[in-house]
Scaffold this motif. Structure first.
Motif, PDB file in Angstrom:
ATOM      1  N   ASN A 188       3.602  10.605  -7.148  1.00  0.00           N
ATOM      2  CA  ASN A 188       4.512  10.729  -8.219  1.00  0.00           C
ATOM      3  C   ASN A 188       3.949  10.641  -9.662  1.00  0.00           C
ATOM      4  O   ASN A 188       4.658  10.587 -10.348  1.00  0.00           O
ATOM      5  CB  ASN A 188       5.815   9.972  -7.777  1.00  0.00           C
ATOM      6  CG  ASN A 188       6.653  10.221  -6.722  1.00  0.00           C
ATOM      7  OD1 ASN A 188       7.429  11.128  -7.183  1.00  0.00           O
ATOM      8  ND2 ASN A 188       6.477   9.628  -5.616  1.00  0.00           N
ATOM      9  N   GLY A 189       2.528  10.669  -9.579  1.00  0.00           N
ATOM     10  CA  GLY A 189       1.955  10.922 -10.975  1.00  0.00           C
ATOM     11  C   GLY A 189       1.274   9.630 -11.512  1.00  0.00           C
ATOM     12  O   GLY A 189       0.803   9.824 -12.850  1.00  0.00           O
ATOM     13  N   ILE A 190       1.429   8.223 -10.884  1.00  0.00           N
ATOM     14  CA  ILE A 190       0.664   7.173 -11.585  1.00  0.00           C
ATOM     15  C   ILE A 190      -0.741   7.513 -11.510  1.00  0.00           C
ATOM     16  O   ILE A 190      -1.299   8.238 -10.577  1.00  0.00           O
ATOM     17  CB  ILE A 190       0.853   5.922 -10.926  1.00  0.00           C
ATOM     18  CG1 ILE A 190       0.481   5.555  -9.622  1.00  0.00           C
ATOM     19  CG2 ILE A 190       2.715   5.588 -10.673  1.00  0.00           C
ATOM     20  CD1 ILE A 190       0.637   4.427  -8.857  1.00  0.00           C
ATOM     21  N   VAL A 191      -1.423   6.863 -12.400  1.00  0.00           N
ATOM     22  CA  VAL A 191      -3.100   6.786 -12.611  1.00  0.00           C
ATOM     23  C   VAL A 191      -3.464   5.248 -12.428  1.00  0.00           C
ATOM     24  O   VAL A 191      -4.805   4.908 -12.681  1.00  0.00           O
ATOM     25  CB  VAL A 191      -3.265   7.480 -13.616  1.00  0.00           C
ATOM     26  CG1 VAL A 191      -3.131   8.883 -13.697  1.00  0.00           C
ATOM     27  CG2 VAL A 191      -3.076   6.694 -14.974  1.00  0.00           C
ATOM     28  N   GLY A 192      -2.598   4.302 -12.046  1.00  0.00           N
ATOM     29  CA  GLY A 192      -3.219   3.027 -11.813  1.00  0.00           C
ATOM     30  C   GLY A 192      -2.131   2.259 -11.259  1.00  0.00           C
ATOM     31  O   GLY A 192      -0.965   2.463 -11.157  1.00  0.00           O
TER      32      GLY A 192
ATOM     33  N   SER B 265       0.818  -1.253   0.132  1.00  0.00           N
ATOM     34  CA  SER B 265      -0.191   0.065  -0.102  1.00  0.00           C
ATOM     35  C   SER B 265       0.691   1.360  -0.100  1.00  0.00           C
ATOM     36  O   SER B 265       0.404   2.149  -0.678  1.00  0.00           O
ATOM     37  CB  SER B 265      -0.993   0.082   1.032  1.00  0.00           C
ATOM     38  OG  SER B 265      -0.126   0.009   2.389  1.00  0.00           O
ATOM     39  N   GLU B 266       1.949   1.083   0.626  1.00  0.00           N
ATOM     40  CA  GLU B 266       2.841   2.502   0.653  1.00  0.00           C
ATOM     41  C   GLU B 266       3.461   2.734  -0.903  1.00  0.00           C
ATOM     42  O   GLU B 266       3.724   3.826  -1.349  1.00  0.00           O
ATOM     43  CB  GLU B 266       4.272   2.072   1.406  1.00  0.00           C
ATOM     44  CG  GLU B 266       3.742   2.122   2.972  1.00  0.00           C
ATOM     45  CD  GLU B 266       5.143   1.994   3.625  1.00  0.00           C
ATOM     46  OE1 GLU B 266       6.077   2.154   3.279  1.00  0.00           O
ATOM     47  OE2 GLU B 266       4.829   2.068   5.213  1.00  0.00           O
ATOM     48  N   ALA B 267       3.557   1.554  -1.705  1.00  0.00           N
ATOM     49  CA  ALA B 267       4.054   1.779  -3.189  1.00  0.00           C
ATOM     50  C   ALA B 267       2.791   2.491  -3.826  1.00  0.00           C
ATOM     51  O   ALA B 267       3.055   3.322  -4.654  1.00  0.00           O
ATOM     52  CB  ALA B 267       4.321   0.395  -3.552  1.00  0.00           C
ATOM     53  N   VAL B 268       1.604   2.160  -3.542  1.00  0.00           N
ATOM     54  CA  VAL B 268       0.300   2.925  -4.167  1.00  0.00           C
ATOM     55  C   VAL B 268       0.371   4.269  -3.762  1.00  0.00           C
ATOM     56  O   VAL B 268       0.279   5.285  -4.692  1.00  0.00           O
ATOM     57  CB  VAL B 268      -0.823   2.182  -3.800  1.00  0.00           C
ATOM     58  CG1 VAL B 268      -2.032   2.927  -4.122  1.00  0.00           C
ATOM     59  CG2 VAL B 268      -0.858   0.761  -4.165  1.00  0.00           C
ATOM     60  N   SER B 269       0.454   4.742  -2.583  1.00  0.00           N
ATOM     61  CA  SER B 269       0.557   6.159  -2.093  1.00  0.00           C
ATOM     62  C   SER B 269       1.655   6.883  -2.746  1.00  0.00           C
ATOM     63  O   SER B 269       1.407   8.012  -3.369  1.00  0.00           O
ATOM     64  CB  SER B 269       0.747   6.124  -0.605  1.00  0.00           C
ATOM     65  OG  SER B 269      -0.531   5.348   0.257  1.00  0.00           O
ATOM     66  N   GLY B 270       2.787   6.172  -2.472  1.00  0.00           N
ATOM     67  CA  GLY B 270       4.025   6.940  -3.093  1.00  0.00           C
ATOM     68  C   GLY B 270       3.848   6.960  -4.507  1.00  0.00           C
ATOM     69  O   GLY B 270       4.107   8.215  -5.209  1.00  0.00           O
ATOM     70  N   GLY B 271       3.503   6.162  -5.376  1.00  0.00           N
ATOM     71  CA  GLY B 271       2.991   6.094  -6.613  1.00  0.00           C
ATOM     72  C   GLY B 271       1.987   7.183  -7.161  1.00  0.00           C
ATOM     73  O   GLY B 271       2.337   8.024  -8.272  1.00  0.00           O
TER      74      GLY B 271
ATOM     75  N   ALA C 229      -4.135   2.374   1.469  1.00  0.00           N
ATOM     76  CA  ALA C 229      -3.238   3.503   0.850  1.00  0.00           C
ATOM     77  C   ALA C 229      -3.842   4.639   1.635  1.00  0.00           C
ATOM     78  O   ALA C 229      -2.818   5.729   1.843  1.00  0.00           O
ATOM     79  CB  ALA C 229      -3.139   3.500  -0.558  1.00  0.00           C
ATOM     80  N   SER C 230      -5.021   4.673   1.620  1.00  0.00           N
ATOM     81  CA  SER C 230      -5.427   6.049   2.057  1.00  0.00           C
ATOM     82  C   SER C 230      -5.309   6.200   3.612  1.00  0.00           C
ATOM     83  O   SER C 230      -6.007   7.463   4.140  1.00  0.00           O
ATOM     84  CB  SER C 230      -7.017   6.244   1.531  1.00  0.00           C
ATOM     85  OG  SER C 230      -7.628   5.503   2.210  1.00  0.00           O
ATOM     86  N   GLU C 231      -5.110   5.190   4.433  1.00  0.00           N
ATOM     87  CA  GLU C 231      -5.177   5.341   6.036  1.00  0.00           C
ATOM     88  C   GLU C 231      -3.857   6.325   6.254  1.00  0.00           C
ATOM     89  O   GLU C 231      -2.782   6.174   5.735  1.00  0.00           O
ATOM     90  CB  GLU C 231      -4.603   4.130   6.402  1.00  0.00           C
ATOM     91  CG  GLU C 231      -5.868   2.894   6.255  1.00  0.00           C
ATOM     92  CD  GLU C 231      -5.548   1.703   7.204  1.00  0.00           C
ATOM     93  OE1 GLU C 231      -4.466   1.806   7.918  1.00  0.00           O
ATOM     94  OE2 GLU C 231      -6.289   0.926   7.039  1.00  0.00           O
TER      95      GLU C 231
END
Length: 219
Positions: free
Chosen positions: A100-104, A91-97, A137-139
């Motif tokens: 930094n501009g990912i959309v998926g 989930s941290e990778a999702v938050s960080g991504g 990721a939203s926590e």
């Protein structure tokens, strides 16, 4: 007049998954495969030659040293949508991504129809993150001192419930069935439990929980 196919680039260092995903894209008429490469550098070279609509980038591949490279890539190719693909449910990778501009974010465990549906959503302008990952990721993140292994109180009620069942010997699948949740959700909670307890893996988390009496396995 028919719309031209959306162009897709794949960068993943796992040859079997890369080949399977490339074949899936090739066999879908609405998509056109620009290339399937094994690292970030050849992906950048391809994008320099031909910007595409969507770049699917492995979270753990040569060249992907830090999620900040996504910001640089996004700045250089603003018309290319970026999505991470990964076998690591982080989930941290999702938050960080997302920062930094990912959309998926597409877990590699997804079935082909789900992957295609996610790609279509991303190309339509939506941000796609699996529900379970989006929720975690939203926590809000705990502060370093609050998340230390000396503060087990930072475990949420759900995490304590799952840890209790882990101590009792239940597998992720059994816990998921008991709580009416998806197995991927339990795995993600288990990752956060391990991190919050300051240990390396599930077995160490269970050992710490028993040693420090963090949960009551008889409940």
């Amino acid at each position: 007049m028919a719309m031209p196919p959306a162009t897709v680039l794949i960068a993943d260092d796992h040859p079997l998954f890369r080949a399977a995903l490339a074949d899936l894209i090739r066999r879908t008429p609405e998509f056109e495969l620009v290339g399937a490469v094994e690292a970030l550098d050849p992906a950048l070279s391809l994008l320099a030659e031909r910007p595409c609509d969507l770049a699917l980038l492995d979270l753990r591949m040569p060249g992907m040293t830090d999620l900040s490279v996504l910001s640089a890539l996004r700045a250089k190719h603003p018309d290319t949508k970026l999505a991470l693909i990964s076998g690591n449910l982080d989930s941290e990778a999702v938050s960080g991504g997302l920062k930094n501009g990912i959309v998926g974010f597409l877990p590699k465990s997804f079935d082909p129809p789900v992957i295609l549906a996610a790609i279509r959503l991303i190309l339509s302008g939506a941000i796609y993150v699996p529900h379970e990952l989006a929720a975690l990721a939203s926590e809000p993140e705990s502060s370093p001192s609050a998340a230390s292994s000396d503060e087990p109180s930072t475990l949420t009620e759900r995490e304590r419930e799952i840890l209790t069942m882990m101590v009792a010997g239940a597998s992720h699948k059994e816990i998921a069935r008991s709580l009416g949740l998806a197995e991927i959700t339990i795995k993600l909670h288990a990752q956060r439990i391990v991190k919050k307890l300051g240990v390396r893996n599930r077995a160490a988390a269970i050992a710490k929980a028993v040693r420090d009496q963090l949960v009551d396995p008889t409940i």
